[in-house]
Design a protein around this motif. Structure first.
Motif, short mmCIF file in Angstrom:
data_model
loop_
_atom_site.label_atom_id
_atom_site.label_comp_id
_atom_site.label_asym_id
_atom_site.label_seq_id
_atom_site.Cartn_x
_atom_site.Cartn_y
_atom_site.Cartn_z
N TRP A 177 20.18 22.85 19.01
CA TRP A 177 19.33 21.67 18.99
C TRP A 177 18.91 22.05 17.61
N ASN A 222 14.40 15.22 28.01
CA ASN A 222 14.10 16.44 28.11
C ASN A 222 13.06 17.48 26.68
N VAL A 223 14.24 17.07 25.76
CA VAL A 223 13.84 17.75 24.40
C VAL A 223 13.86 17.04 23.06
N THR A 224 12.42 16.69 22.34
CA THR A 224 11.79 16.04 21.84
C THR A 224 12.33 17.09 20.26
N ASP A 249 9.08 19.44 19.79
CA ASP A 249 10.14 20.75 20.80
C ASP A 249 10.64 21.42 19.92
N TYR A 264 9.68 26.04 20.59
CA TYR A 264 9.68 26.70 21.59
C TYR A 264 10.91 26.34 22.59
N SER A 309 11.29 26.35 26.69
CA SER A 309 11.06 25.50 27.13
C SER A 309 12.59 24.47 26.97
N ILE A 310 12.83 25.28 25.51
CA ILE A 310 13.88 24.23 25.64
C ILE A 310 15.73 24.96 26.02
N LYS A 348 15.62 24.13 29.54
CA LYS A 348 16.04 22.30 30.42
C LYS A 348 17.04 21.97 29.25
#
Length: 377
Positions: A147, A196-198, A201, A206, A209-210, A213
């Motif tokens: 990401w 799910n992931v912005t 994020d 994070y 959380s990442i 998700k």
């Protein structure tokens, strides 16, 4: 002249049919893409470790000689995992005489790029590394999901680099990971991902959380990174910085890299990521001085196809000396595996196999026996 109601009805129905077909195609395309990514994300052998690719400007003998040496060095780093291996005296000598290891070479035109591509004798290079007491990194390597959020230096907006984006950095990431012999997937960038992931994020790094998700991708590691301008208090000036985390859900590594360009930072990051993986999974000669034997009880092996898949995995491990089927009781296949690394090291390597799951309980004799469940077809 007005068209008849019958004609309008037929046209309307035809339009609806085309719309339905178009929607079905879109759904099928997204499903196929997701399925392909899911299948590809499983830890699998990297087959190009003995191949090097170098961008060149011509096909002259001088260029071929220079590119051949660079391609050999690229393969050495792939198989060892650490660029400092190129400082070894014998490795330097081998690079100068790379033809002794060369199997074949060719020039390939890829768009506007001319590429020198060479294949080397992998077994011979591994022998060189071991003779020099240097680490060897096997073909089975962790898969990762990357990401990446990049901040616009003018309006400060953040955007994600995904497969569906038109980012100029996708080719760079693909080439950089190829050069280091690792797998790093980019998110699809579909509706599920966006929910799910912005970008914020990822910008916030994070990690927990990442990671949670990103389960849909089934990778061994999830990586998050952000690139943007930051103010350096020490120098009282702005600098371009890439900050990242690497996690497998149990451990986490973080770092910051400073550079002049986004491309340069991405390349540096890929090198750091590859070095981190190599530090965990490559095998040093000092670890291979003894022979270790362990029994693997693998449940749910109830077909010949599953047996062959399990056997292929166990025999393909770099550390494996010998594998034998010891017993078969109902759906439990018991293998005796002889390796040149301790059991705990073997467990670390086997964790890369998505289809092999170790139970949460610990056996009393876990130093010589390991239980697994096969979760594949």
């Amino acid at each position: 002249m007005q068209k008849s109601a019958k004609y309008l009805t037929m046209a309307s129905e035809r339009y609806k049919d085309l719309l339905v077909l178009n929607n079905m195609f879109s759904i099928f395309f997204v499903f196929t893409l997701c399925f392909a990514v899911s299948m590809h994300s499983q830890a699998a052998p990297i087959e190009h470790l003995n191949e090097g690719q170098i961008i060149v400007t011509d096909q002259s003998s001088f260029t071929q000689k220079k590119a051949g040496k660079s391609a050999f060095q690229q393969v050495i780093v792939k198989l060892n995992g650490d660029p400092s291996v190129l400082e070894n005296v014998e490795v330097k000598r081998a690079a100068t005489n790379f033809e002794q290891y060369l199997v074949s070479s060719t020039f390939v035109q890829n768009g506007d790029k001319l590429i020198y591509q060479a294949e080397f004798n992998e077994q011979k290079i591994v022998g060189l590394l071991r003779a020099e007491n240097l680490n060897v990194w096997g073909k089975r390597r962790p898969s990762g999901l990357f990401w990446l959020a990049i901040e616009d230096d003018v309006n400060k907006s953040k955007s994600l680099v995904t497969q569906s984006s038109s980012s100029q950095y996708l080719d760079l990431i693909q080439q950089s990971t190829y050069d280091r012999g690792i797998e790093l997937l980019m998110p699809i960038g579909d509706l599920t991902d966006s929910m799910n992931v912005t970008a914020l994020d990822v910008w916030g790094l994070y990690s927990s959380s990442i990671f949670n998700k990103s389960i849909r991708y089934g990778t061994n590691y999830v990586v998050g990174a952000r690139v943007g301008i930051v103010f350096d208090d020490f120098s009282a000036s702005e600098k371009l910085q890439l900050s990242y985390f690497i996690t497998n859900g149990q451990t986490i590594e973080t770092n910051e890299i400073v550079g002049d360009t986004i491309s340069g930072l991405i390349t540096k990051f890929v090198n750091e990521y590859a070095a981190y993986l190599a530090s965990v999974y490559s095998i040093g000669t000092s670890e291979t001085g003894m022979i270790y034997s362990v029994t693997l009880h693998i449940s749910n092996v109830n077909t010949l196809a599953k047996y062959r898949k399990v056997l292929d995995i166990l025999t393909s491990l770099t550390v494996t000396q010998k594998v034998e089927l010891k017993a078969q009781s109902k759906d439990v296949a018991s293998f005796t595996l002889t390796s040149n690394v301790p059991v705990q090291r073997l467990k670390t390597i086997l964790k890369l196999e998505q289809n092999l799951r170790e139970p949460e309980y610990q056996r009393v004799d876990s130093a010589v026996v390991i239980d697994y469940e096969w979760r594949g077809n």
